[in-house]
Design a protein around this motif. Structure first.
Motif, short mmCIF file in Angstrom:
data_model
loop_
_atom_site.label_atom_id
_atom_site.label_comp_id
_atom_site.label_asym_id
_atom_site.label_seq_id
_atom_site.Cartn_x
_atom_site.Cartn_y
_atom_site.Cartn_z
N LEU A 1 0.83 -1.21 0.00
CA LEU A 1 0.00 0.00 0.00
C LEU A 1 0.86 1.26 0.00
CD1 LEU A 1 -2.81 -1.01 2.52
CD2 LEU A 1 -3.09 -0.52 0.09
N ILE A 2 1.87 1.28 0.84
CA ILE A 2 2.75 2.45 0.91
C ILE A 2 3.53 2.60 -0.39
CG2 ILE A 2 4.79 3.40 2.08
CD1 ILE A 2 3.57 2.23 4.69
N PHE A 3 4.02 1.51 -0.94
CA PHE A 3 4.75 1.52 -2.21
C PHE A 3 3.88 2.10 -3.33
CE2 PHE A 3 6.16 -0.33 -6.21
CZ PHE A 3 7.53 -0.17 -6.15
N GLU A 4 2.66 1.60 -3.42
CA GLU A 4 1.78 2.07 -4.49
C GLU A 4 1.42 3.54 -4.34
OE1 GLU A 4 -1.44 -0.76 -4.23
OE2 GLU A 4 -0.47 -2.12 -5.67
N HIS A 5 1.17 3.99 -3.12
CA HIS A 5 0.78 5.38 -2.92
C HIS A 5 1.95 6.35 -3.11
CE1 HIS A 5 -2.88 3.61 -1.32
NE2 HIS A 5 -3.44 4.79 -1.47
N ILE A 6 3.09 6.05 -2.51
CA ILE A 6 4.20 7.00 -2.54
C ILE A 6 5.07 6.83 -3.78
CG2 ILE A 6 6.32 7.74 -1.37
CD1 ILE A 6 4.86 7.30 1.27
N ILE A 7 5.47 5.62 -4.09
CA ILE A 7 6.40 5.41 -5.20
C ILE A 7 5.68 5.49 -6.54
CG2 ILE A 7 8.09 3.84 -6.22
CD1 ILE A 7 8.88 4.89 -3.42
N ARG B 1 2.16 6.31 -7.23
CA ARG B 1 1.20 7.40 -7.44
C ARG B 1 1.77 8.77 -7.08
NH1 ARG B 1 -3.77 4.19 -4.62
NH2 ARG B 1 -3.93 2.55 -6.16
N LYS B 2 2.96 8.78 -6.47
CA LYS B 2 3.67 10.02 -6.12
C LYS B 2 2.94 10.87 -5.08
CE LYS B 2 6.72 9.32 -9.44
NZ LYS B 2 7.67 8.32 -9.19
N TYR B 3 2.21 10.21 -4.16
CA TYR B 3 1.59 10.94 -3.06
C TYR B 3 2.66 11.29 -2.04
CZ TYR B 3 -3.09 9.40 -4.64
OH TYR B 3 -4.22 9.18 -5.35
N THR B 4 2.41 12.31 -1.27
CA THR B 4 3.33 12.68 -0.20
C THR B 4 3.10 11.76 0.99
OG1 THR B 4 1.78 14.23 0.85
CG2 THR B 4 3.25 15.13 -0.89
N VAL B 5 4.00 11.84 1.96
CA VAL B 5 3.85 11.06 3.19
C VAL B 5 2.55 11.46 3.89
CG1 VAL B 5 4.81 10.68 5.49
CG2 VAL B 5 6.30 10.61 3.48
N ALA B 6 2.29 12.76 3.95
CA ALA B 6 1.09 13.25 4.62
C ALA B 6 -0.18 12.75 3.92
CB ALA B 6 1.09 14.77 4.67
N GLN B 7 -0.20 12.82 2.59
CA GLN B 7 -1.37 12.33 1.84
C GLN B 7 -1.57 10.83 2.06
OE1 GLN B 7 0.04 13.65 -1.99
NE2 GLN B 7 -1.46 15.32 -2.09
N THR B 8 -0.48 10.10 2.00
CA THR B 8 -0.55 8.64 2.18
C THR B 8 -1.06 8.31 3.58
OG1 THR B 8 1.24 8.33 0.60
CG2 THR B 8 0.79 6.50 2.10
N ALA B 9 -0.53 8.99 4.59
CA ALA B 9 -0.96 8.74 5.97
C ALA B 9 -2.46 9.00 6.10
CB ALA B 9 -0.18 9.62 6.93
N HIS B 10 -2.93 10.09 5.51
CA HIS B 10 -4.36 10.43 5.58
C HIS B 10 -5.21 9.36 4.88
CE1 HIS B 10 -7.96 12.87 5.74
NE2 HIS B 10 -8.13 12.68 4.44
N ILE B 11 -4.82 8.98 3.67
CA ILE B 11 -5.58 8.00 2.89
C ILE B 11 -5.62 6.64 3.59
CG2 ILE B 11 -5.57 6.65 0.74
CD1 ILE B 11 -4.42 9.22 -0.62
N LEU B 12 -4.48 6.23 4.15
CA LEU B 12 -4.39 4.89 4.77
C LEU B 12 -4.78 4.89 6.25
CD1 LEU B 12 -1.07 3.61 3.13
CD2 LEU B 12 -3.44 3.20 2.40
#
Length: 190
Positions: A133-139, A141-152
């Motif tokens: 999940l973290i790989f797909e969102h950050i690496i 989809r290029k989401y930020t750490v903050a966006q990824t934390a919020h989404i997950l």
């Protein structure tokens, strides 16, 4: 008067941005490198937490800045070694032109993209559900750490530490499955 101990969470929450700003300044505003070094600094804090005799805020903040500075120096040493290498990034460079065979840039690009997808698929197959999940969102989809934390629905610090560990794991996966692309800077096998 003895200072009270501070918790890991309070220290990270209070000083993460300050260490990031310090790293960013020392790295001439190379923000991605500053973020990576900041993550490494706090990862090292968590690794060494139980070894600290005292956990006063002043002592730990000093330790954070010194650790960040050591990691920055290491970053510059690695950068200096990498500058010695010759990298060809432009497929239209005169040294890559081949008038006899007329290599098609589109074919090369398709082959590189297919190889890239193969690397990504291999990495993803070796990740846990959370890592994926973290790989797909950050690496990807290029989401930020903050966006990824919020989404997950995770804490930012948890995502940062997980991302750091994920990067190390991905490097090991690449080293294991694709040793031919992990040659060291001096030209030999790693």
């Amino acid at each position: 008067m003895k200072q009270a101990d501070v918790s890991r969470e309070a220290l990270i929450s209070e000083y993460y941005d300050a260490i990031l700003a310090h790293c960013n300044y020392k790295l001439n505003f190379d923000t991605p490198s500053a973020q990576e070094i900041t993550q490494e600094t706090f990862y090292q804090l968590l690794l060494h937490w139980d070894r600290f005799r005292t956990k006063t805020e002043a002592g730990l903040v000093t330790w954070l800045y010194k650790t960040a500075d050591v990691l920055i120096k290491k970053h510059f040493r690695i950068q200096k070694q990498e500058r010695k290498l010759f990298w060809v990034e432009d497929t239209e460079s005169p040294c890559l032109q081949d008038p006899d065979f007329r290599i098609d840039k589109n074919i090369i690009t398709q082959e590189e993209n297919a190889l890239y997808e193969h690397y990504i698929d291999t990495i993803k197959k070796n990740l846990t559900e959370k890592e994926l999940l973290i790989f797909e969102h950050i690496i990807q989809r290029k989401y930020t750490v903050a966006q990824t934390a919020h989404i997950l629905g995770m804490k930012e610090n948890t995502v940062m530490i997980s991302l750091y560990r994920l990067r190390k794991k991905a490097k090991k996966i690449i080293d294991r499955y694709f040793p031919d692309i992990t040659e060291n800077e001096k030209g030999g096998r790693a």
